[in-house]
Design a protein around this motif. Structure first.
Motif, PDB file in Angstrom:
ATOM      1  N   ASN A  59       0.813  -1.218   0.000  1.00 11.89           N
ATOM      2  CA  ASN A  59       0.000   0.000   0.000  1.00 11.89           C
ATOM      3  C   ASN A  59       0.848   1.270   0.000  1.00 11.89           C
ATOM      4  O   ASN A  59       0.331   2.377   0.138  1.00 11.89           O
ATOM      5  CB  ASN A  59      -0.921  -0.011   1.220  1.00 11.89           C
ATOM      6  CG  ASN A  59      -2.049   0.987   1.141  1.00 11.89           C
ATOM      7  OD1 ASN A  59      -2.207   1.831   2.027  1.00 11.89           O
ATOM      8  ND2 ASN A  59      -2.854   0.932   0.094  1.00 11.89           N
ATOM      9  N   GLN A 185      -7.823  -2.811  -3.946  1.00  7.51           N
ATOM     10  CA  GLN A 185      -7.698  -1.408  -3.541  1.00  7.51           C
ATOM     11  C   GLN A 185      -6.331  -1.142  -2.907  1.00  7.51           C
ATOM     12  O   GLN A 185      -5.722  -0.094  -3.140  1.00  7.51           O
ATOM     13  CB  GLN A 185      -8.811  -1.054  -2.560  1.00  7.51           C
ATOM     14  CG  GLN A 185     -10.190  -1.020  -3.184  1.00  7.51           C
ATOM     15  CD  GLN A 185     -11.266  -0.696  -2.160  1.00  7.51           C
ATOM     16  OE1 GLN A 185     -11.155   0.267  -1.401  1.00  7.51           O
ATOM     17  NE2 GLN A 185     -12.313  -1.513  -2.121  1.00  7.51           N
ATOM     18  N   VAL A 186      -5.854  -2.093  -2.101  1.00  6.67           N
ATOM     19  CA  VAL A 186      -4.530  -1.960  -1.477  1.00  6.67           C
ATOM     20  C   VAL A 186      -3.462  -1.774  -2.551  1.00  6.67           C
ATOM     21  O   VAL A 186      -2.591  -0.899  -2.450  1.00  6.67           O
ATOM     22  CB  VAL A 186      -4.215  -3.198  -0.615  1.00  6.67           C
ATOM     23  CG1 VAL A 186      -2.742  -3.202  -0.191  1.00  6.67           C
ATOM     24  CG2 VAL A 186      -5.105  -3.224   0.628  1.00  6.67           C
ATOM     25  N   ILE A 189      -3.990   1.648  -4.661  1.00  7.83           N
ATOM     26  CA  ILE A 189      -3.564   2.808  -3.872  1.00  7.83           C
ATOM     27  C   ILE A 189      -2.045   2.831  -3.731  1.00  7.83           C
ATOM     28  O   ILE A 189      -1.422   3.895  -3.797  1.00  7.83           O
ATOM     29  CB  ILE A 189      -4.238   2.789  -2.481  1.00  7.83           C
ATOM     30  CG1 ILE A 189      -5.738   3.011  -2.639  1.00  7.83           C
ATOM     31  CG2 ILE A 189      -3.634   3.845  -1.558  1.00  7.83           C
ATOM     32  CD1 ILE A 189      -6.533   2.770  -1.367  1.00  7.83           C
ATOM     33  N   GLY A 190      -1.447   1.663  -3.571  1.00 11.79           N
ATOM     34  CA  GLY A 190       0.010   1.600  -3.477  1.00 11.79           C
ATOM     35  C   GLY A 190       0.697   1.988  -4.762  1.00 11.79           C
ATOM     36  O   GLY A 190       1.809   2.527  -4.755  1.00 11.79           O
ATOM     37  N   ALA A 193      -1.680   6.680  -5.222  1.00 14.23           N
ATOM     38  CA  ALA A 193      -2.758   7.044  -4.306  1.00 14.23           C
ATOM     39  C   ALA A 193      -3.640   8.150  -4.880  1.00 14.23           C
ATOM     40  O   ALA A 193      -4.863   8.146  -4.684  1.00 14.23           O
ATOM     41  CB  ALA A 193      -2.182   7.478  -2.959  1.00 14.23           C
ATOM     42  N   VAL A 206      -8.841   2.674   3.635  1.00 17.94           N
ATOM     43  CA  VAL A 206      -7.992   1.505   3.392  1.00 17.94           C
ATOM     44  C   VAL A 206      -6.739   1.571   4.247  1.00 17.94           C
ATOM     45  O   VAL A 206      -6.350   0.588   4.892  1.00 17.94           O
ATOM     46  CB  VAL A 206      -7.627   1.399   1.894  1.00 17.94           C
ATOM     47  CG1 VAL A 206      -6.571   0.309   1.669  1.00 17.94           C
ATOM     48  CG2 VAL A 206      -8.870   1.108   1.063  1.00 17.94           C
ATOM     49  N   LYS A 207      -6.098   2.734   4.279  1.00 22.39           N
ATOM     50  CA  LYS A 207      -4.877   2.883   5.067  1.00 22.39           C
ATOM     51  C   LYS A 207      -5.165   2.742   6.562  1.00 22.39           C
ATOM     52  O   LYS A 207      -4.386   2.125   7.306  1.00 22.39           O
ATOM     53  CB  LYS A 207      -4.221   4.239   4.770  1.00 22.39           C
ATOM     54  CG  LYS A 207      -3.649   4.343   3.359  1.00 22.39           C
ATOM     55  CD  LYS A 207      -2.922   5.663   3.137  1.00 22.39           C
ATOM     56  CE  LYS A 207      -2.387   5.759   1.717  1.00 22.39           C
ATOM     57  NZ  LYS A 207      -1.371   4.748   1.412  1.00 22.39           N
ATOM     58  N   LEU A 210      -5.512  -0.928   7.430  1.00 22.63           N
ATOM     59  CA  LEU A 210      -4.223  -1.630   7.458  1.00 22.63           C
ATOM     60  C   LEU A 210      -3.447  -1.321   8.732  1.00 22.63           C
ATOM     61  O   LEU A 210      -2.871  -2.227   9.351  1.00 22.63           O
ATOM     62  CB  LEU A 210      -3.395  -1.244   6.233  1.00 22.63           C
ATOM     63  CG  LEU A 210      -3.907  -1.766   4.894  1.00 22.63           C
ATOM     64  CD1 LEU A 210      -3.032  -1.250   3.744  1.00 22.63           C
ATOM     65  CD2 LEU A 210      -3.949  -3.287   4.881  1.00 22.63           C
ATOM     66  N   GLY A 257       5.732   0.380  -3.116  1.00 19.25           N
ATOM     67  CA  GLY A 257       4.320   0.029  -3.126  1.00 19.25           C
ATOM     68  C   GLY A 257       3.822  -0.454  -4.475  1.00 19.25           C
ATOM     69  O   GLY A 257       4.490  -0.321  -5.500  1.00 19.25           O
TER      70      GLY A 257
END
Length: 317
Positions: A59, A185-186, A189-190, A193, A206-207, A210, A257
């Motif tokens: 991410n 999504q992880v 976004i990584g 973003a 999401v962040k 995590l 990421g």
């Protein structure tokens, strides 16, 4: 047809086979069932945390505070139990503190916008300081018998609870990363973003999820570590970050990421566990073992960059 292993993972598999072969050749006791259980058990807390760290780094974030949360959870359990609180209640409080630690990281990173490297480095120091305040220079023990048995005795045959938890989490987080919308999504976004945000993804949520999971799992492994050792100190789990991050990066997860797989991290874990076990069986000191892990950490970042650079030059030639 979908390729089963990437070239990096194929290389890791080859290294794993070579490592096991060398260990078996130089240390006959290596292949015994008890040694294979010990191989996992002696680093089980690290490899459990490495699983959630995989998602965090994919991410494009990092959590340097995981080992300090482990130490804080273990120290808090020792403090509460020695103060007269029941073991069950102490466990719940420690897990709640782990969630709180993850929430602090999440708010500062996902909401305030401070880089996770800065936030979790500060929390590494802060959480470790809290652990030392609780325990001071003492070593706390006198844990309930049922608690220490969870860390030391087999739950299914000779296999303890912690090893079973590792494989359960490996499957759950592997499916989450590779077969769920949250996992996609992880990765997205990584990769970028801002693009993910403009595409309608809730990046902050999401962040936050995590970092909450990272805090909770770190607190849980701190308790497992306390149960296995039957005592805690203020420096419990100190320095575990090196091994954990090395396992993830060596597994092919990009430090920038957006790239990585659970199978690569699992192969990396097997390599590092077998390296440490083999070096221990031939009586290499802990300092040498740590040096080898440090070299692997550098190589896991340097080699992919060199490969990408070579590919770029070929493409322009």
């Amino acid at each position: 047809m979908t390729r089963l292993l990437t070239p990096w993972e194929t290389g890791l598999l080859a290294i794993f086979v070579i490592t096991v072969s060398l260990n078996a050749a130089f240390a006959p006791e290596f292949l015994t069932m008890q040694n294979q259980i010990n191989l996992f058990q002696l680093s089980i807390e690290k490899i459990i945390v490495a699983l959630i760290m995989t998602l965090v780094i994919i991410n494009a974030e990092i959590d340097l505070s995981v080992a300090s949360v482990m130490g804080l959870s273990a120290a808090l359990f020792g403090y509460l139990v020695n103060a007269g609180l029941g073991g069950g209640a102490a466990i719940l409080i420690c897990l709640a503190v782990g969630l709180l630690a993850g929430l602090v990281n999440a708010v500062l990173v996902a909401r305030v916008g401070i880089p996770s490297l800065v936030v979790t480095l500060a929390m590494l120091i802060g959480f470790r300081g809290l652990a030392r305040v609780l325990v001071k220079d003492n070593s706390l023990g006198n844990f309930p018998t049922w608690f220490t048995e969870l860390g030391q005795k087999g739950l299914i045959g000779p296999i303890p609870l912690s090893i079973l938890l590792f494989f359960v989490l490996l499957v759950i987080l592997g499916i989450t990363l590779h077969r769920s919308s949250f996992g996609r999504q992880v990765v997205v976004i990584g990769t970028n973003a801002e693009v993910a945000r403009f595409s309608g993804l809730n990046v902050a949520r999401v962040k936050t999820t995590l970092f909450l999971l990272s805090g909770l799992i770190s607190a849980m492994t701190g308790l497992l570590y306390a149960a296995r050792l039957s005592s805690v100190r203020g420096d419990t789990a100190c320095g575990f970050e090196l091994d954990i991050i090395t396992m993830v990066l060596l597994g092919g997860v990009s430090i920038f990421g957006g790239k990585g797989s659970m199978i690569g991290v699992f192969l990396s874990i097997l390599i590092i566990l077998n390296l440490r076990n083999g070096m221990g069986l031939i009586n290499m000191t802990g300092h040498i073992q740590t040096g080898v892990i440090g070299v692997l950490l550098i190589a896991s970042v340097l080699v992919p960059n060199l490969i990408a650079d070579l590919r770029g030059r070929r493409a322009h030639s």
